[in-house]
Write an enzyme that holds these catalytic residues in place. Structure first.
Site, PDB file in Angstrom:
ATOM      1  N   ASP A   1     -11.407   2.451   3.919  1.00 12.23           N
ATOM      2  CA  ASP A   1     -11.586   0.799   3.893  1.00 12.23           C
ATOM      3  C   ASP A   1     -13.376   0.667   3.829  1.00 12.23           C
ATOM      4  O   ASP A   1     -13.637  -0.527   3.546  1.00 12.23           O
ATOM      5  CB  ASP A   1     -11.358   0.553   5.178  1.00 12.23           C
ATOM      6  CG  ASP A   1      -9.926  -0.502   4.830  1.00 12.23           C
ATOM      7  OD1 ASP A   1      -9.775  -0.977   3.803  1.00 12.23           O
ATOM      8  OD2 ASP A   1      -9.140  -0.709   6.049  1.00 12.23           O
TER       9      ASP A   1
ATOM     10  N   LYS B   1       0.905  -1.295   0.112  1.00 12.26           N
ATOM     11  CA  LYS B   1       0.011  -0.063  -0.093  1.00 12.26           C
ATOM     12  C   LYS B   1       0.782   1.341   0.126  1.00 12.26           C
ATOM     13  O   LYS B   1       0.598   2.231  -0.558  1.00 12.26           O
ATOM     14  CB  LYS B   1      -1.062  -0.126   1.253  1.00 12.26           C
ATOM     15  CG  LYS B   1      -1.996  -1.040   1.097  1.00 12.26           C
ATOM     16  CD  LYS B   1      -2.813  -1.339   2.375  1.00 12.26           C
ATOM     17  CE  LYS B   1      -3.785  -2.551   2.098  1.00 12.26           C
ATOM     18  NZ  LYS B   1      -4.846  -2.705   3.145  1.00 12.26           N
TER      19      LYS B   1
ATOM     20  N   GLN C   1      -5.250  -1.635   9.762  1.00 11.27           N
ATOM     21  CA  GLN C   1      -5.060  -2.693   9.319  1.00 11.27           C
ATOM     22  C   GLN C   1      -5.432  -3.852  10.039  1.00 11.27           C
ATOM     23  O   GLN C   1      -5.310  -3.996  11.187  1.00 11.27           O
ATOM     24  CB  GLN C   1      -3.459  -2.789   8.910  1.00 11.27           C
ATOM     25  CG  GLN C   1      -3.210  -4.204   7.790  1.00 11.27           C
ATOM     26  CD  GLN C   1      -3.447  -4.081   6.539  1.00 11.27           C
ATOM     27  OE1 GLN C   1      -3.821  -2.973   6.006  1.00 11.27           O
ATOM     28  NE2 GLN C   1      -3.914  -5.240   6.004  1.00 11.27           N
TER      29      GLN C   1
HETATM   30  N1  LUD Z   1      -7.308  -4.802   6.645  1.00 14.04           N
HETATM   31  C1  LUD Z   1      -7.012  -5.407   4.633  1.00 14.04           C
HETATM   32  N2  LUD Z   1      -6.515  -6.826   6.250  1.00 14.04           N
HETATM   33  C2  LUD Z   1      -6.210  -7.975   5.337  1.00 14.04           C
HETATM   34  N3  LUD Z   1      -1.544  -9.715  -2.534  1.00 14.04           N
HETATM   35  C3  LUD Z   1      -5.673  -6.482   2.590  1.00 14.04           C
HETATM   36  C4  LUD Z   1      -4.375  -7.868   1.209  1.00 14.04           C
HETATM   37  C5  LUD Z   1      -3.191  -7.003  -0.755  1.00 14.04           C
HETATM   38  N4  LUD Z   1      -8.383  -2.629   7.439  1.00 14.04           N
HETATM   39  C6  LUD Z   1      -7.861  -3.590   6.460  1.00 14.04           C
HETATM   40  O1  LUD Z   1      -5.159  -5.339   2.221  1.00 14.04           O
HETATM   41  O2  LUD Z   1      -7.873  -3.962   2.958  1.00 14.04           O
HETATM   42  C7  LUD Z   1      -7.736  -4.272   4.073  1.00 14.04           C
HETATM   43  N5  LUD Z   1      -8.011  -3.385   4.918  1.00 14.04           N
HETATM   44  N6  LUD Z   1      -6.527  -6.436   3.806  1.00 14.04           N
HETATM   45  N7  LUD Z   1      -5.421  -7.596   2.091  1.00 14.04           N
HETATM   46  C8  LUD Z   1      -6.096  -8.521   2.945  1.00 14.04           C
HETATM   47  C9  LUD Z   1      -6.749  -7.942   4.076  1.00 14.04           C
HETATM   48  C10 LUD Z   1      -6.955  -5.875   6.073  1.00 14.04           C
HETATM   49  C11 LUD Z   1      -4.338  -9.120   0.548  1.00 14.04           C
HETATM   50  C12 LUD Z   1      -3.396  -9.381  -0.383  1.00 14.04           C
HETATM   51  C13 LUD Z   1      -2.728  -8.236  -1.050  1.00 14.04           C
HETATM   52  C14 LUD Z   1      -3.761  -6.928   0.416  1.00 14.04           C
HETATM   53  C15 LUD Z   1      -1.974  -8.393  -2.448  1.00 14.04           C
HETATM   54  O3  LUD Z   1      -1.539  -7.580  -2.937  1.00 14.04           O
HETATM   55  C16 LUD Z   1      -0.855 -10.134  -3.701  1.00 14.04           C
HETATM   56  C17 LUD Z   1      -1.540 -10.954  -4.670  1.00 14.04           C
HETATM   57  O4  LUD Z   1      -2.547 -11.407  -4.322  1.00 14.04           O
HETATM   58  O5  LUD Z   1      -0.889 -11.067  -5.638  1.00 14.04           O
HETATM   59  C18 LUD Z   1       0.423 -10.941  -3.044  1.00 14.04           C
HETATM   60  C19 LUD Z   1      -0.148 -12.328  -2.202  1.00 14.04           C
HETATM   61  C20 LUD Z   1       0.980 -12.857  -1.558  1.00 14.04           C
HETATM   62  O6  LUD Z   1       0.947 -13.055  -0.257  1.00 14.04           O
HETATM   63  O7  LUD Z   1       2.155 -13.287  -2.111  1.00 14.04           O
END
Ligand code: LUD
Ligand code: NAP
Length: 320
Positions: A141, A72, A116
């Site tokens: 969010d 992010k 988060q």
């Molecule tokens: N909390 C989120 N907790 C977890 N994967 C994310 C997420 C990027 N308050 C709040 O950001 O929106 C949120 N708001 N979340 N998450 C999960 C959740 C939170 C999950 C995956 C990814 C953010 C991401 O970019 C990549 C992909 O899927 O290609 C890499 C995956 C890897 O582990 O290699």
């Protein structure tokens, strides 16, 4: 033998079979980020010295949260959003967390604030109270009751839509398949994925079925889905045989399973068994490279939108 080939469906033909078209979150998120970069440049031209501001508040030190937050912060830097990572130790109390949120709520240079999840604290914490303390106008969010309530009533233009469902919706649109009148099935009913996904599909005029851990005969429900979105947190739970031919299949799951062939000994998979589901779906998202990068891009989108709203309220814009 010709009957083995699904005629008219999009996708790549391998031998006798047609496999689903891959719906790339990596590609679509890049396009979104490039557009947002231009928007932020326009913003700066209109209001010299101005930058959208985002704060990511983290409690504790979970490895997965560290990774997502770093993604992010990187995306924000590339777009021109000023992003700050506020880290509170595992020993922080709920009161300290709430105090921090309230002080960030008051800071006029911050247009987006997320906490988060999950909270990684040694103290008991009420996640609902914590997320609800974020000022609704900074809740990029979309997790406060105010934003969730607006979404559930179909007030889509006024609220912040949670990033993961918003990313799924963008990917569904990218297929060119229209949502109105389709039967959509959502597996999961969490506040961050399943419930808002249900609302978003409903107000985009799909007929929606929500499934959860008490749903009886999940394969039967999945078999009815023209559009299937899964956020259950169960590695490869949805089998290809359940999937309706020609459907759009969106996998939110991020699960780590053992894999001896990897240096780390682990591999990331979704909630859908990709190798069998792609034999039946017309479109499918991969994991990784599907919904995950879209979650990051949609957070940037909401932050830029929040900054535009702020400038408008401050009467700093002409003609927008
Ligand atoms: N909390 C989120 N907790 C977890 N994967 C994310 C997420 C990027 N308050 C709040 O950001 O929106 C949120 N708001 N979340 N998450 C999960 C959740 C939170 C999950 C995956 C990814 C953010 C991401 O970019 C990549 C992909 O899927 O290609 C890499 C995956 C890897 O582990 O290699
Ligand atoms: P969660 O809060 O644990 O919710 C899971 C939901 O799935 C619950 O509603 C649960 O039902 C339902 N469920 C669990 N097992 C089931 C089963 N066997 N059959 C049917 N339904 C079942 O998880 P979440 O936060 O929504 O996350 C779900 C998945 O998405 C996880 O893998 C998570 O890592 C991933 N995720 C990815 C992103 C991204 O950006 N790609 C963002 C957020 C989450 P009950 O309500 O009955 O318990």
């Amino acid at each position: 033998m010709l009957s083995m080939v699904r005629l008219g469906a999009s996708g790549r033909q391998t031998g006798r079979r047609t496999v689903a078209t891959v719906v790339s979150g990596n590609k679509t998120s890049k396009l979104v980020r490039e557009r947002l970069k231009q928007e932020v440049q326009q913003m700066k031209q209109q209001v010299p010295g101005f930058r959208p501001g985002l704060v990511v508040l983290q409690v504790g030190d979970r490895e997965d949260s560290n990774l997502y937050i770093s993604m992010k912060l990187k995306a924000a830097a590339q777009i021109g959003i000023s992003a700050n990572h506020v880290r509170l130790p595992k020993t922080a109390t709920e009161e300290e967390v709430l105090d921090n949120i309230e002080s960030i709520n008051q800071n006029p240079s911050v247009h987006g604030l997320i906490v988060q999840l999950p909270l990684d604290s040694v103290h008991p914490m009420d996640t609902e109270i914590v997320t609800n303390t974020v000022a609704p106008q900074k809740d990029v969010d979309g997790l406060t009751c105010i934003n969730a309530g607006m979404l559930s009533r179909g007030n889509l233009g006024s609220c912040f839509i949670p990033c993961t469902p918003n990313g799924c919706m963008t990917l569904i649109r990218s297929t060119g398949v229209s949502v109105a009148g389709k039967h959509a099935v959502v597996i999961g009913r969490s506040k961050i994925v399943g419930a808002p996904m249900h609302d978003l599909l409903l107000w985009n005029h799909a007929t929606v079925t929500s499934c959860h851990s008490k749903t009886q005969d999940l394969p039967e429900q999945v078999g009815r889905a023209d559009i299937l979105v899964v956020g259950a947190g169960k590695a490869e739970m949805v089998r290809g045989e359940w999937v309706k031919e020609g459907s759009v299949v969106i996998d939110c799951g991020i699960n780590h399973i053992p894999d001896d062939t990897k240096d780390s000994g682990m591999r990331v998979v979704g909630d859908i068994h990709y190798q069998s589901a792609n034999q039946r779906a017309a479109f499918i998202t991969p994991v990784p490279g599907g919904v995950g990068p879209m979650t990051v891009a949609m957070l940037m989108e909401n932050t830029v939108q929040s900054a535009w709203r702020f400038l408008q309220q401050q009467k700093l814009l002409s003609g927008r």
